[in-house]
Design a protein around this motif. Structure first.
Motif, PDB file in Angstrom:
ATOM      1  N   GLU A 480       0.822  -1.216   0.000  1.00 17.12           N
ATOM      2  CA  GLU A 480       0.000   0.000   0.000  1.00 17.12           C
ATOM      3  C   GLU A 480       0.859   1.270   0.000  1.00 17.12           C
ATOM      4  N   GLY A 510       0.071  -1.140  -4.687  1.00 15.65           N
ATOM      5  CA  GLY A 510       0.469   0.118  -4.069  1.00 15.65           C
ATOM      6  C   GLY A 510      -0.712   0.800  -3.395  1.00 15.65           C
ATOM      7  N   GLY A 511      -0.517   2.073  -3.014  1.00 18.38           N
ATOM      8  CA  GLY A 511      -1.575   2.783  -2.296  1.00 18.38           C
ATOM      9  C   GLY A 511      -2.140   3.958  -3.047  1.00 18.38           C
ATOM     10  N   HIS A 518      -4.477  -1.717  -3.170  1.00 19.99           N
ATOM     11  CA  HIS A 518      -3.462  -2.574  -2.560  1.00 19.99           C
ATOM     12  C   HIS A 518      -3.943  -4.018  -2.470  1.00 19.99           C
ATOM     13  N   GLU A 601       1.232 -10.289   2.907  1.00 16.75           N
ATOM     14  CA  GLU A 601       1.355  -9.700   1.569  1.00 16.75           C
ATOM     15  C   GLU A 601       1.483 -10.780   0.499  1.00 16.75           C
TER      16      GLU A 601
END
Length: 698
Positions: A480, A510-511, A518, A601
């Protein structure tokens, strides 16, 4: 008497022997012949590192222009025109500074008024070069936290060589010396914060174990004059937790004592310490506590939440009175809710304003909020079309610092008033290359599943769309963390000015667009992140910005994993790859250093169902003979105690034995950042950009 039973027994023994031999053969075939390289400081492994360093540096540093890149980068890093990043503590601004004279750096301060004058009267508090020489240790300054409200004492954190594990020592700014017989925490991945002058809230390795991720498992209250091992335990987690941390936030109305227990990277519990006892809060396990402000506890939601007849969307920021929360009430209030293409990247507070930094289609907007029975929003008149990052705030007023930059505008420091919305420019970095020759465009690629992936392209205005432009594609796609436009003098002088094109991709994982962006790339969906990356590469080629022969890729840490997957899955797309401090062996990543903390993750490779999707992309397991891979440049650090250097080492050894030409550089210090001094950073930049020019600009 029959001998049959004895015969069958012998037959079983013989069969068992053959079975054991067969099993041992299978294990031998499956055993990793390069696992010895995981012994970080074993003489044999370090000898291997030295040989590879000598071989690779010899080739890359002999390239035309290497010395020029190194000297220009060192000039940039040592420039006295850089912004001295301010940290406000009371009436002073504190700053850590490195240059040619102070290679390991100095920690210093100046009065706020003096700092804002443009010519600060700096007072040096701690010289890390002198300390390193005195202690015969390559110390790296990792920060300092002050004792509210006078800030005469600090807890200074120092790392050996830049690793995450560090010591903590009490420092007196009046005498400019460490306090004799003061608070001291031995080296560990932990920390401490002030409750009062004689009391710390401590989370560290107390000598009786840490979590499987290598982080603290206990939080204790430590009184001055007592031994650390005799500190009062207020909470103890499980070895299987990611980690347990305590933190004291000193506000005018109260010293709030908080414990966060992370059961995984994205889930866990929050507890407040009241009367020496930990009180668990009834909250969603993926909620994120941001700060406590004027008695209001500020949270951000990672999942939508229906509570007390209210519905809050994923990504929303909500608040509740501290006492109400402690007493089990559920009267949460909405602060702000992001839209479909927006997200919240930072939250901070001044004396009576809450600052919220938001992204709108990967461009920053800054807002100030105040609470009077309900939250009221005001936009701060910050610059547009770039990247805003919040700096230090003043808890005694509504003053604060923030930075603005984009690809072609150097970072500028602003001083603002959150109550009036007024801002003033403090200092801008000089431009190290002629930005007027360049422009930035934002495009979108369409990923394999139809998702639109935005990316930025910085290039000369005179660029021809003939597929012949040397292009560097950078991305991260994880945890994120948004990738935002930023001015890089190193990229400007070392790449753009040499005729290159620079691309920043905003991948899932990603964020950039909040928690859902995310979460779309987690675990079994990880391949979507890699598909996004391939899609951006293909889009660049289709637009004739570049070609596969002229396209290079660069990523570090999780981005190093991205690069590893990219060149093993689609070697046809890339002709150069810089794989920095990477994860690569996803079969063993959870057994190496902090790797276990990232299973939320990537997944757990020890669970067969999860290894099924991990093994399909794990670079170390998927690299094979007879492929047309680019000549990859791997970099790492011996002192990286977050992502194990064994990932890069083993990949290099394996690819070399498979007959591939590769390059490798391992800095002997620097931690996960890969470098500790400006000279080391300049050398790393020179190696990376010289390699890229060698591969993409001949």
């Amino acid at each position: 008497m029959s001998i049959q039973p004895k015969y069958y027994t012998m037959k079983r023994v013989i069969n068992l022997i053959f079975l054991m031999m067969a099993t041992q053969m299978i294990i031998a075939q499956e055993a990793d012949p390069y696992q010895w390289l995981e012994e970080v400081e074993a003489p044999k492994a370090l000898e291997w590192v030295e040989e590879w360093n000598d071989k690779s540096i010899g080739v890359i540093s002999s390239q035309p222009g290497y010395n020029d890149i190194y000297e220009k980068n060192l000039d940039i890093l040592n420039s006295t025109d850089r912004i001295a990043n301010p940290g406000i503590y009371g009436k002073y601004v504190y700053n850590f500074w490195q240059d040619q004279q102070y290679q390991r750096g100095i920690w210093r301060r100046a009065e706020l008024k003096s700092y804002l004058s443009g010519t600060p009267d700096w007072e040096i508090l701690l010289n890390i070069d002198e300390l390193s020489k005195k202690d015969d240790v390559k110390w790296v300054f990792k920060g300092a936290s002050g004792l509210y409200p006078d800030y005469n004492k600090f807890l200074v954190t120092l790392s050996k060589g830049g690793g995450d594990a560090a010591i903590v020592k009490e420092f007196d700014v009046q005498s400019k010396a460490f306090v004799e017989n003061g608070f001291f925490l031995p080296e560990a991945k932990g920390g401490a914060s002030w409750i009062d002058e004689n009391t710390l809230l401590v989370s560290t390795d107390f000598g009786d174990g840490v979590t499987t991720s290598g982080y603290p498992m206990q939080v204790k209250i430590w009184k001055r004059g007592t031994k650390l091992e005799n500190a009062q335990e207020v909470y103890k987690g499980l070895e299987t937790d990611m980690g347990i941390w305590g933190y004291a936030q000193q506000n005018p109305e109260k010293v709030y004592q908080l414990i966060t227990r992370r059961t995984s990277f994205y889930s866990g519990d929050y507890l407040f310490i009241e009367n020496g006892k930990a009180v668990k809060l009834d909250l969603p396990d993926d909620i994120e506590l941001n700060t406590i402000f004027n008695g209001q506890v500020i949270f951000q939601l990672k999942s939508a939440w229906d509570v007390n007849n209210k519905s809050f969307q994923q990504g929303a920021v909500i608040s509740i009175d501290y006492n109400d929360l402690l007493n089990g009430k559920r009267n949460f209030e909405l602060v702000v809710e992001p839209g479909e293409r927006s997200s919240i990247t930072q939250i901070s507070n001044t004396k009576d304003r809450l600052l919220v930094n938001m992204l709108e289609n990967v461009k920053s907007e800054l807002y100030s909020f105040r609470f009077e029975n309900k939250w009221e929003k005001e936009k701060i008149n910050a610059p547009d079309f770039g990247n805003i990052s919040l700096g230090s705030t003043d808890e005694f007023s509504n003053k604060f610092f923030f930075y603005f930059q984009n690809f072609l505008e150097p970072s500028t420091l602003y001083f603002g008033d959150a109550s009036s919305g007024e801002i003033s420019k403090v200092k801008s970095l000089p431009s190290w290359f002629p930005t007027e020759k360049y422009e930035v465009q934002q495009f979108e690629a369409v990923s394999k599943d139809g998702t639109h992936i935005p990316y930025f392209v910085a290039h000369r205005k005179s660029m021809k769309l003939d597929g012949n432009n040397p292009t560097l594609l950078y991305a991260y796609g994880g945890f994120e963390i948004p990738q935002l436009p930023r001015y890089s003098a190193a990229t400007g002088v070392s790449w753009l000015e040499k005729g290159g094109v620079y691309v920043l991709a905003n991948l899932r994982g990603g964020g950039e667009f909040g928690p859902q962006w995310h979460q779309a790339g987690l675990k079994e969906n990880r391949q979507l992140v890699f598909n996004d990356f391939h899609a951006v590469a293909e889009d660049l080629i289709e637009r004739k910005i570049t070609s596969s022969k002229k396209l290079g890729i660069y990523g570090g840490s999780n981005g190093g994993l991205l690069v590893g997957v990219a060149f093993t899955q689609r070697p046809d797309l890339y002709n150069a790859a810089v794989c920095a401090v990477p994860l690569l062996d996803m079969k063993r990543y959870n057994k190496l250093l902090a790797g276990a903390s990232w299973m939320a993750e990537y997944g757990n490779p020890d669970i067969p169902e999860e290894w099924e999707y991990i093994k399909k992309y794990s670079p170390y397991q998927n690299v094979k003979k007879g492929m047309d891979y680019p000549e990859v440049f791997f970099t790492t650090s011996t002192r990286d105690d977050r992502v194990h250097p064994g990932h890069a080492r083993k990949m290099v050894a394996k690819m070399n034995d498979l007959g591939y030409k590769i390059y490798y550089f391992e800095n002997t210090e620097g931690g996960h950042a890969g470098a500790s001094t400006n000279e080391q950073r300049a050398k790393m930049n020179a190696l990376i950009y010289s390699y890229l020019q060698m591969k993409l600009m001949d």
